[in-house]
Design a protein around this motif. Structure first.
Motif, PDB file in Angstrom:
ATOM      1  N   GLU A   1      12.280  88.900  40.423  1.00 14.49           N
ATOM      2  CA  GLU A   1      11.017  88.752  41.022  1.00 14.49           C
ATOM      3  C   GLU A   1      10.104  87.781  40.218  1.00 14.49           C
ATOM      4  O   GLU A   1       9.429  86.905  40.446  1.00 14.49           O
ATOM      5  CB  GLU A   1      10.292  89.938  41.230  1.00 14.49           C
ATOM      6  N   SER A   2      10.276  88.023  38.729  1.00 10.78           N
ATOM      7  CA  SER A   2       9.474  87.238  37.993  1.00 10.78           C
ATOM      8  C   SER A   2       9.769  85.876  38.124  1.00 10.78           C
ATOM      9  O   SER A   2       8.942  84.930  37.871  1.00 10.78           O
ATOM     10  CB  SER A   2       9.545  87.542  36.527  1.00 10.78           C
ATOM     11  N   MET A   3      11.164  85.543  38.024  1.00 11.38           N
ATOM     12  CA  MET A   3      11.622  84.177  37.955  1.00 11.38           C
ATOM     13  C   MET A   3      11.219  83.510  39.491  1.00 11.38           C
ATOM     14  O   MET A   3      10.808  82.480  39.526  1.00 11.38           O
ATOM     15  CB  MET A   3      13.148  84.084  38.208  1.00 11.38           C
ATOM     16  N   GLN A   4      11.219  84.280  40.493  1.00 14.60           N
ATOM     17  CA  GLN A   4      10.860  83.569  42.068  1.00 14.60           C
ATOM     18  C   GLN A   4       9.356  83.468  41.996  1.00 14.60           C
ATOM     19  O   GLN A   4       8.774  82.639  42.644  1.00 14.60           O
ATOM     20  CB  GLN A   4      11.334  84.658  43.167  1.00 14.60           C
ATOM     21  N   ILE A   5       8.456  84.272  41.252  1.00 10.42           N
ATOM     22  CA  ILE A   5       6.958  84.028  41.333  1.00 10.42           C
ATOM     23  C   ILE A   5       6.725  82.962  40.554  1.00 10.42           C
ATOM     24  O   ILE A   5       5.979  82.117  41.063  1.00 10.42           O
ATOM     25  CB  ILE A   5       6.482  85.368  40.489  1.00 10.42           C
ATOM     26  N   GLN A   6       7.217  82.515  39.455  1.00 13.38           N
ATOM     27  CA  GLN A   6       7.137  81.397  38.905  1.00 13.38           C
ATOM     28  C   GLN A   6       7.764  80.193  39.372  1.00 13.38           C
ATOM     29  O   GLN A   6       6.778  79.168  39.412  1.00 13.38           O
ATOM     30  CB  GLN A   6       7.757  81.596  37.316  1.00 13.38           C
ATOM     31  N   THR A   7       8.681  80.436  40.227  1.00 11.45           N
ATOM     32  CA  THR A   7       9.486  79.166  40.793  1.00 11.45           C
ATOM     33  C   THR A   7       8.634  78.941  41.940  1.00 11.45           C
ATOM     34  O   THR A   7       8.084  77.644  42.231  1.00 11.45           O
ATOM     35  CB  THR A   7      10.636  79.594  41.519  1.00 11.45           C
ATOM     36  N   ALA A   8       7.959  79.944  42.651  1.00 10.37           N
ATOM     37  CA  ALA A   8       7.143  79.539  43.794  1.00 10.37           C
ATOM     38  C   ALA A   8       5.750  78.888  43.366  1.00 10.37           C
ATOM     39  O   ALA A   8       5.317  77.842  43.963  1.00 10.37           O
ATOM     40  CB  ALA A   8       6.892  80.942  44.519  1.00 10.37           C
ATOM     41  N   PHE A   9       5.101  79.406  42.356  1.00 11.64           N
ATOM     42  CA  PHE A   9       3.752  78.881  41.993  1.00 11.64           C
ATOM     43  C   PHE A   9       3.872  77.796  41.373  1.00 11.64           C
ATOM     44  O   PHE A   9       3.087  77.054  41.130  1.00 11.64           O
ATOM     45  CB  PHE A   9       2.802  80.025  41.195  1.00 11.64           C
ATOM     46  N   MET A  10       5.159  77.145  40.887  1.00 11.98           N
ATOM     47  CA  MET A  10       5.324  76.024  40.308  1.00 11.98           C
ATOM     48  C   MET A  10       5.565  74.836  41.577  1.00 11.98           C
ATOM     49  O   MET A  10       5.509  73.835  41.447  1.00 11.98           O
ATOM     50  CB  MET A  10       6.456  75.819  39.556  1.00 11.98           C
ATOM     51  N   GLY A  11       5.438  75.334  42.788  1.00 12.24           N
ATOM     52  CA  GLY A  11       5.673  74.545  43.914  1.00 12.24           C
ATOM     53  C   GLY A  11       6.943  74.383  44.451  1.00 12.24           C
ATOM     54  O   GLY A  11       7.393  73.416  45.256  1.00 12.24           O
ATOM     55  N   PHE A  12       8.001  75.126  43.941  1.00 17.11           N
ATOM     56  CA  PHE A  12       9.381  74.973  44.535  1.00 17.11           C
ATOM     57  C   PHE A  12       9.855  76.009  45.263  1.00 17.11           C
ATOM     58  O   PHE A  12      10.923  76.802  45.159  1.00 17.11           O
ATOM     59  CB  PHE A  12      10.225  74.911  43.218  1.00 17.11           C
ATOM     60  N   LYS A  13       9.080  76.364  46.271  1.00 21.51           N
ATOM     61  CA  LYS A  13       9.384  77.278  47.222  1.00 21.51           C
ATOM     62  C   LYS A  13      10.797  77.196  47.954  1.00 21.51           C
ATOM     63  O   LYS A  13      11.387  78.151  48.456  1.00 21.51           O
ATOM     64  CB  LYS A  13       8.317  77.711  48.243  1.00 21.51           C
ATOM     65  N   GLY A  14      11.225  76.085  47.947  1.00 24.70           N
ATOM     66  CA  GLY A  14      12.279  75.742  48.797  1.00 24.70           C
ATOM     67  C   GLY A  14      13.534  75.803  47.877  1.00 24.70           C
ATOM     68  O   GLY A  14      14.922  75.451  48.070  1.00 24.70           O
ATOM     69  N   HIS A  15      13.552  76.049  46.654  1.00 22.58           N
ATOM     70  CA  HIS A  15      14.405  76.262  45.490  1.00 22.58           C
ATOM     71  C   HIS A  15      15.764  77.087  45.849  1.00 22.58           C
ATOM     72  O   HIS A  15      15.114  78.533  46.249  1.00 22.58           O
ATOM     73  CB  HIS A  15      13.906  76.289  44.117  1.00 22.58           C
ATOM     74  N   ALA A  16      16.831  77.130  45.318  1.00 20.70           N
ATOM     75  CA  ALA A  16      17.822  77.846  45.839  1.00 20.70           C
ATOM     76  C   ALA A  16      17.507  79.267  44.934  1.00 20.70           C
ATOM     77  O   ALA A  16      18.155  80.330  45.463  1.00 20.70           O
ATOM     78  CB  ALA A  16      19.270  77.259  45.222  1.00 20.70           C
ATOM     79  N   LEU A  17      16.838  79.190  43.864  1.00 20.03           N
ATOM     80  CA  LEU A  17      16.533  80.604  43.039  1.00 20.03           C
ATOM     81  C   LEU A  17      15.581  81.432  44.178  1.00 20.03           C
ATOM     82  O   LEU A  17      15.965  82.602  44.038  1.00 20.03           O
ATOM     83  CB  LEU A  17      15.748  80.408  42.087  1.00 20.03           C
ATOM     84  N   MET A  18      15.041  81.043  44.940  1.00 15.26           N
ATOM     85  CA  MET A  18      14.243  81.836  45.877  1.00 15.26           C
ATOM     86  C   MET A  18      15.009  82.564  47.130  1.00 15.26           C
ATOM     87  O   MET A  18      14.690  83.681  47.581  1.00 15.26           O
ATOM     88  CB  MET A  18      13.278  80.819  46.695  1.00 15.26           C
ATOM     89  N   GLU A  19      16.238  82.070  47.101  1.00 16.56           N
ATOM     90  CA  GLU A  19      17.372  82.786  47.925  1.00 16.56           C
ATOM     91  C   GLU A  19      18.049  84.052  47.164  1.00 16.56           C
ATOM     92  O   GLU A  19      18.734  84.662  48.020  1.00 16.56           O
ATOM     93  CB  GLU A  19      18.371  81.665  48.655  1.00 16.56           C
ATOM     94  N   GLU A  20      18.024  83.950  45.861  1.00 20.10           N
ATOM     95  CA  GLU A  20      18.830  84.993  45.422  1.00 20.10           C
ATOM     96  C   GLU A  20      18.163  86.536  45.681  1.00 20.10           C
ATOM     97  O   GLU A  20      17.256  86.684  45.999  1.00 20.10           O
ATOM     98  CB  GLU A  20      18.503  84.769  43.597  1.00 20.10           C
ATOM     99  N   LYS A  21      19.221  87.213  45.659  1.00 23.68           N
ATOM    100  CA  LYS A  21      18.928  88.908  46.169  1.00 23.68           C
ATOM    101  C   LYS A  21      19.912  89.845  45.096  1.00 23.68           C
ATOM    102  O   LYS A  21      20.723  89.346  44.673  1.00 23.68           O
ATOM    103  CB  LYS A  21      19.186  89.141  47.690  1.00 23.68           C
ATOM    104  N   LEU A  22      19.380  90.641  45.009  1.00 20.85           N
ATOM    105  CA  LEU A  22      20.103  91.732  44.581  1.00 20.85           C
ATOM    106  C   LEU A  22      21.178  92.393  45.278  1.00 20.85           C
ATOM    107  O   LEU A  22      20.353  92.615  46.456  1.00 20.85           O
ATOM    108  CB  LEU A  22      19.071  92.984  43.893  1.00 20.85           C
ATOM    109  N   ASP A  23      22.190  92.815  44.926  1.00 16.68           N
ATOM    110  CA  ASP A  23      23.193  93.753  45.950  1.00 16.68           C
ATOM    111  C   ASP A  23      22.734  94.903  46.382  1.00 16.68           C
ATOM    112  O   ASP A  23      21.901  95.618  45.280  1.00 16.68           O
ATOM    113  CB  ASP A  23      24.561  93.783  45.227  1.00 16.68           C
TER     114      ASP A  23
END
Length: 317
Positions: free
Chosen positions: A295-317
């Motif tokens: 979640e922390s990685m995805q928060i940083q990614t989103a607020f840097m303007g990369f909401k379409g990045h593949a990291l945003m699609e990562e989920k935990l099993d």
């Protein structure tokens, strides 16, 4: 046994220069020969407004001491911190294992009292350093305990001294050997802050140094108020970690780098993280800890303007 290696001799090296900003030791006492610190001249670090300054181990030993604090959650881990603060002020962590003791990261001050305490616990079998900001006096430590000190190949160029005690490794993931056999301590080279930045995993506890920067909202206590009364659950959208190329200069890592870090870290289970400083410990459950990292990685990614990045699609099993 390391051949042709000087033995630990505090009188020989006590006058050698040490950067007051980062704690790195240089193999000279000549202040005309050494006028700058390459570690602090790097864009990740800084030279204070007052300018470059040096101290020595002799000077530090005259006023400072190392203080020992066992982890509240697990006394196999003991933080060692110098008081008053020297340089960056990070902690080293003594890890007790059935095969012997390992030191995670390094601090500048090494003195007779510290050596006696560690030897009373069985000495050190190895030293593992997360990244160059904590190289400090690693050779002094290795010589004092006759043990290897592990440094990544990607970061070896930052060494200001070399020694036969130093082992330069290239593996991205490996079990730290003790006397040639596996120790159960996993070293994970995640990169990011430095190309070779590492974390260490043992007994379900992830020692992250500055590779993952523990944030105030990660440490925040929403389970109860100051008087102990129950509160609602932790609010959504809070981060627990920041991922930084430079911590003091506040330069974040990019999503591609965070994705590479996650691709390694997601394979492992851990129920707590322990940062570079005292009181940067988050102790929860293994599922929650991994969720917080992602979640922390995805928060940083989103607020840097990369909401379409593949990291945003990562989920935990």
């Amino acid at each position: 046994m390391v051949h042709d290696e000087p033995v630990y001799d505090p009188k020989r090296t006590g006058s050698w220069l040490i950067c007051t900003a980062c704690g790195t030791q240089f193999p000279t006492a000549d202040r005309k020969e050494r006028t700058t610190c390459p570690i602090c001249d790097d864009m990740r670090q800084f030279t204070p407004p007052t300018g470059q300054a040096f101290t020595t181990l002799d000077e530090i030993r005259s006023y400072a001491k190392n203080v020992w604090t066992p982890f509240p959650c697990d006394d196999r881990f003991v933080s060692i911190v110098t008081e008053p603060k020297v340089a960056i002020g990070q902690r080293a962590v003594l890890i007790k294992t059935p095969r012997g003791n390992v030191l995670w990261d390094c601090i500048t001050l090494i003195d007779d009292d510290t050596i006696e305490k560690i030897k009373a616990l069985g000495g050190l079998k190895a030293i593992m350093i997360s990244h160059p900001h904590y190289y400090t006096t690693n050779i002094e430590w290795a010589r004092a305990f006759g043990c290897p000190v592990y440094i990544t190949s990607e970061d070896e160029g930052w060494r200001q001294q070399t020694s036969g005690h130093q082992i330069v490794f290239e593996e991205a993931e490996f079990d730290l050997p003790i006397d040639g056999a596996p120790s159960g301590i996993q070293v994970l080279r995640l990169g990011g802050h430095f190309p070779g930045s590492c974390v260490l995993l043992h007994g379900g506890r992830l020692l992250v140094a500055d590779t993952l920067v523990t944030t105030p909202s990660g440490l925040g206590g929403w389970d109860a108020d100051a008087a102990g009364a129950a509160r609602a659950a932790r609010p959504p959208g809070m981060n627990s970690y920041a991922f930084m190329w430079s911590i003091p200069n506040m330069v974040p890592l990019d999503p591609d780098t965070m994705r590479r870090m996650w691709d390694i870290l997601k394979k492992y289970e851990f129920g707590s993280t322990h940062g570079a400083f005292l009181n940067t410990d988050i102790v929860k459950t293994a599922p929650e800890m991994k969720r917080r990292v992602l979640e922390s990685m995805q928060i940083q990614t989103a607020f840097m303007g990369f909401k379409g990045h593949a990291l945003m699609e990562e989920k935990l099993d």
